[in-house]
Design a protein around this motif. Structure first.
Motif, mmCIF file in Angstrom:
data_model
loop_
_atom_site.group_PDB
_atom_site.id
_atom_site.type_symbol
_atom_site.label_atom_id
_atom_site.label_comp_id
_atom_site.label_asym_id
_atom_site.label_seq_id
_atom_site.Cartn_x
_atom_site.Cartn_y
_atom_site.Cartn_z
ATOM 1 N N CYS A 116 0.357 -1.189 0.207
ATOM 2 C CA CYS A 116 0.180 0.122 -0.080
ATOM 3 C C CYS A 116 0.771 1.866 0.372
ATOM 4 O O CYS A 116 0.301 2.169 -0.196
ATOM 5 N N CYS B 17 3.584 2.629 4.775
ATOM 6 C CA CYS B 17 4.489 2.832 5.793
ATOM 7 C C CYS B 17 5.668 3.496 5.693
ATOM 8 O O CYS B 17 6.940 3.261 5.376
ATOM 9 N N CYS C 298 4.634 -2.187 9.412
ATOM 10 C CA CYS C 298 4.228 -2.827 8.395
ATOM 11 C C CYS C 298 3.030 -3.614 8.268
ATOM 12 O O CYS C 298 3.202 -4.834 8.454
HETATM 13 S S1 FES Z 1 2.938 -0.958 2.429
HETATM 14 FE FE1 FES Z 1 1.577 -1.533 3.772
HETATM 15 S S2 FES Z 1 1.826 -1.365 5.840
HETATM 16 FE FE2 FES Z 1 3.369 -1.243 4.640
#
Ligand code: FES
Ligand code: FES
Lengths: 782, 162
Positions: free
Chosen positions: B102, B105, B137
């Motif tokens: 995503c 983080c 993460c």
């Molecule tokens: S890539 Fe989604 S929280 Fe680390």
């Protein structure tokens, strides 16, 4: 035009060597903005003149609202309004999205702001609107609530209480069954009964929730930004709740910081920002803080099972019976009773079970509402099934792997149908798979036999170390339909509009690969759009591992249509039969000779502009809108193996090794699938070992910070080994695809329980997840 | 309460003259007052590390500081890592090794790891794990983050040697 349907006649997809980009571990197209700080998450979206909303939440787990005094808050400069339920009296509670079993449970839906009663700590009671988020927060603290405390129900296996006067907190009892259960238990060589519990945990994405409502009065257009997961389905629900036409309400997804089933469901705050945006005619922004998230966003998994299994003397399963106490929390949210239903229908897993009967008591408690979390009902049922199989092995003195082998459904039995007696309960029809083969491959790759000898040696030397196995079924790509629009720009860029959604799994890359494969372009030239209801009218979003399968099917169908159109016109222009043409790197050219006549797709698109003579009555543009329709679910499956070592003094469990073996049918991008499997696995380990939403007896949540809700860090995870196989492509999908989002987490609870039992050499010791150090120490003291 | 203080935040070499309440956190000032939204907020209580920035050569959690405490000081954020169109080796390594899903983080991990590698280009694998263990993460299971940071370390070390 539509393809698909009950399509068992799809040709076998080509092997990966014959694929151009499909099946290859290419880098993601979405990464560059994300590593350079150009992502646009909900918190990054701002509109001029926006208001900020802050929710006043109930400090009581159960009570009657006597009064809400907002006068002090309203007196503060910058505060525009404070709403209670009275201000939104016309608004229906947060509705279910189409749930066939919704009758009898509608009374348990959550109002956007509490009405008369509060039912968990964190229940929204009032909403403050102010010019500045800090001011909104200050003002919210000044809203005085008078609440008369009522008795709380904190466990679903305690006797039910009252949801409201005269209405039991046992909302509904659900049933799934098949076969002659009485006979199975009567004729059993052995019957084993277990009392098992899965703890309350959740997805806990690193981005909290956020929603921004915007209303354009001139156009009477309402927009929700910060949408995720299922924008189109949420639009349907919102249209129903707000009494608006779909064309006047649009949802917009931007970057989303993780979803895991919980983000993107419709929550009270989403509805409130929309109503407020209309009423104030100003944009309204709400960003959740972490404490709120851990008290208010959907939680899940908490169930108690009283499970029984009947077996013959060789360990063959004769029947399974289960009574489930499903802790629903304070309200029934958007999924209705999906989780207990999935738990029951997936309980028998990959095994041949002649008779089965399950009963789920869906009970409300005074805790945060529960709903779906990654592999809903499957993580829970795999834990229960694994515990039962281990217990059978121990009781009959058969090796735990062997007892599983004896009961697995075989490849020859595919498609394998599990039909339930209850009317309206959908049958499971496993489409393809060779479960025994995957088990053997996994054991071999893990070095299982040699491992057993090592573990024995280590245990003899005093270590508490052991190994476990769990086998599971997944399900993905439930129908009915998805669609895609593709258009080639004059410069050769391909625009792909989908109704899918991305929660960070690599959706754009996967869709670009599928499109590029069919169309013959570089996947990096495909611009993938998702989560925008104004650009495409239908979409299934990203849930139940549907995206790759359903949306991918639609993209394949649509890209093939564009390809056919390109070849048709190129054939006329190049005076070559279409069958002799291919598209390579965006150029239409002869298949057989290099250097023959050719035309770029972009140039072809230019020649197909409206008014072009080439068209001769045919539609302009190098574009298509296609649908993929199916009434089938596809069933991936997997095996988890793990080695766990218990520290005798601290009770801490170290997971030394973990293997996820998973058959994905066909892998679009193995790198991304591995990423999903490993990420899911680590979440599953969290739920198995450390993550738990704990409440005290008064209903106070004790896990409302990251210091108390313990998610795995770098130090807590093994190097997860992934064995990805493509042995059983789905015969029901044009590309053979099955989903991969949940295969890493599904068996994690079950396998860890097995491994810890083995480590402690105490068969059946683990009856409850998570296995915290405290619980291990209790076991060791016994 | 609403008395504002004038301060200057120097972010990636650029001075931002802003006026903030003394209680405004540094991360809010960076994001809302300076418009640098690459730095994210995951918990606001100092645990997740999503808000990690480099302040005068140290990785710090910008949710745990007030903006006024950073007055006149040098801040580096994820927006300053790339050199024009050329990505920092660590950014490239995150892409190559699929070290993000995503991406929420990611800025925090990038700043944390860049700082560690700048302080000690020869940092060992174990020490690196200790550093990375301070951020959370939820998507990747960390495996590919570890791979990416090790690869960048090796590459940066190699580049220095030649
Ligand atoms: S890539 Fe989604 S929280 Fe680390
Ligand atoms: S947001 Fe600063 S540590 Fe989590």
């Amino acid at each position: 035009m539509s393809h698909g349907g009950n399509a068992h006649g799809y040709p076998t997809p080509p092997p990966s060597s014959a694929r151009r980009v499909l099946g290859h571990a290419v880098a993601r197209i979405e990464d560059r903005p994300l590593v350079t700080g150009r992502g646009r998450y909900a918190g990054d979206i701002n509109f001029p003149h926006q208001l900020h909303m802050r929710i006043v939440r109930s400090p009581n787990a159960h009570g009657k609202i006597l009064s809400v005094d907002a006068s002090a808050a309203l007196a503060m400069p910058g505060v525009l309004a404070v709403w209670t339920n009275a201000d939104i009296a016309e608004l229906s509670p947060i509705d279910f999205r189409a749930d066939k079993n919704a009758t009898g449970i509608r009374e348990f839906r959550q109002p956007a702001l509490a009405q008369t009663y509060v039912r968990y700590i964190g229940d929204p009671v009032a909403a403050v609107f102010a010019d500045d988020p800090y001011v909104a927060e200050d003002a919210a603290e000044q809203v005085a609530l008078a609440i008369e405390a009522l008795p709380v129900v904190m466990s679903a296996s305690d006797p039910p209480g009252e949801f409201e006067p005269g209405r039991s907190s046992e909302a509904i009892v659900l049933h799934h069954s098949f076969g002659d259960v009485e006979a199975a238990f009567r004729n059993a060589h052995a019957v084993i009964e277990l009392d098992l519990q899965t703890g309350r945990h959740s997805g806990v994405p690193l981005e909290t929730r956020g929603a921004i409502g915007v209303y354009d009065a001139a156009k009477d257009l309402l927009e929700l930004h910060g949408a995720a997961k299922i924008p189109h389905r949420n639009r349907e629900t919102l249209c129903r709740m707000l009494n608006r036409a779909p064309s006047s309400l649009h949802l917009h997804e931007s970057h989303v910081g993780g979803g895991f089933g919980i983000r993107g469901e419709l929550y009270p705050e989403d509805v409130l920002v929309l109503v407020a945006a209309m009423r104030f005619e100003r944009p309204v922004k709400w960003i959740e803080d972490r404490r709120e998230h851990l008290m208010c966003a959907n939680q899940g998994r908490e169930q108690r099972h009283r499970a029984r299994i009947a077996v013959d003397r060789d360990g063959h399963i004769l029947g399974i019976e289960d009574e489930i106490f499903h802790d629903q929390g304070a309200y029934i949210r958007t999924h209705g009773v999906n989780v207990p239903n999935r738990t029951m229908c997936m309980m028998t897993g990959a095994y041949k079970v002649p008779a089965y009967r399950a009963k789920a008591r869906v009970r409300l408690t005074n805790k945060t509402p529960a709903a779906t979390y990654r592999a809903p009902g499957r993580y829970e049922s795999t834990f229960v099934r694994s515990r039962l199989m281990d217990a059978v092995a121990a009781k009959l003195g058969i090796d735990p792997v062997e007892v599983r082998r004896r009961n697995l459904i075989t490849a020859q039995e595919m498609p394998y149908v599990i039909a339930f007696d209850e009317p309206g309960v959908e049958a499971l029809e496993f489409d393809s798979g060779d479960f025994p083969a995957l088990l053997e491959k996994a054991l071999k790759a893990f070095g299982w036999d040699k491992l057993q000898a090592d573990l024995k040696r280590r245990r003899a030397a005093g270590e508490l170390v052991g190994a476990g196995v769990a086998i599971f079924m997944e399900e993905s790509g439930r129908g009915p339909s998805d669609n895609a629009k593709i258009k080639v720009d004059p410069d050769g860029t391909v625009e792909l509009i989908t109704g899918g959604a991305s929660l960070g799994q690599g959706f754009e890359t996967v869709m670009a690969q599928i499109c590029a494969e069919a169309l013959g372009v570089d996947y990096r030239r495909v611009r993938v759009i998702h989560g925008q209801t104004d650009l495409i009218d239908h979409g299934i979003g990203a849930h139940a591992a549907r995206a790759t399968v359903l949306t991918g099917g639609a993209v394949h169908v649509t890209a093939t249509m564009v390809r056919d159109k390109a070849l048709e016109f190129a054939s006329e222009l190049l005076q070559t039969p279409a069958d002799d043409l291919d598209i390579v790197d965006g150029m239409v050219m002869r298949r057989d000779t290099k250097g023959g006549p050719s035309i770029a797709l972009g140039d072809l698109a230019k020649r197909l502009a409206p008014g072009s003579k080439l068209l001769r009555g045919r539609d302009p543009q190098l574009a298509a809108h296609g649908w993929y329709n199916t009434d089938h679910t596809v069933f991936p499956y997997g095996v988890h193996l793990a080695v766990a070592c218990v520290d005798r003094d601290t009770g801490r469990v170290a997971v030394e090794r973990f293997m996820v073996a998973y058959d994905v049918g066909r892998a679009v991008n193995p790198l991304l699938i591995e990423g999903q499997l490993v990420g899911g696995c680590v979440q599953g380990l969290g739920g198995a070992l450390s993550e738990e939403f704990v409440y005290d007896e008064a209903g106070e949540p004790l896990s409302a910070t990251f210091a108390d809700y313990l998610m795995p860090t770098v130090h807590d995870v093994p190097d997860v080994e992934v064995l990805l196989t493509e042995d059983a492509p789905s015969p029901r999908h044009p590309l053979g695809l099955k989903g991969a989002g949940e295969g890493g987490i599904n068996g994690a609870g079950g396998v860890i329980a097995s491994a810890i039992d083995d480590a402690l050499q105490m068969s059946g010791a683990i009856t409850r997840l998570p296995v915290t150090p405290q619980r291990i120490r209790d076991l060791l003291r016994r | 309460m609403t008395d504002k203080t004038d301060i200057i935040l120097i972010i990636n070499g650029r001075a931002h003259a802003i006026s903030v309440e003394p209680r405004k956190t540094l991360v809010d000032a960076i994001r809302d007052d300076c418009g640098q939204t690459g730095t994210h907020i995951g918990c606001e209580h100092g645990i997740c590390g999503t808000c990690t920035i480099i302040l005068d050569g140290d990785a710090v959690r910008s949710c745990l500081m007030f903006a006024v405490q950073a007055d006149g000081r040098h801040i580096r954020t994820v927006e300053g890592l790339a050199d024009g169109e050329t990505l920092h080796p660590l950014q490239q390594a995150f892409i190559t090794h699929h070290g993000l899903q995503c991406g929420f983080c990611t800025p925090g991990f990038l700043m944390l790891a860049v700082n560690a590698l700048e302080h000690n280009p020869n940092i060992g694998d174990d020490e690196l794990l200790d550093v990375l263990a301070s951020n959370l993460c939820r998507c990747t299971g960390y495996q590919n983050i570890i791979k990416a940071v090790r690869a960048a370390r090796d590459e940066m070390r190699g580049a220095k040697a030649t």
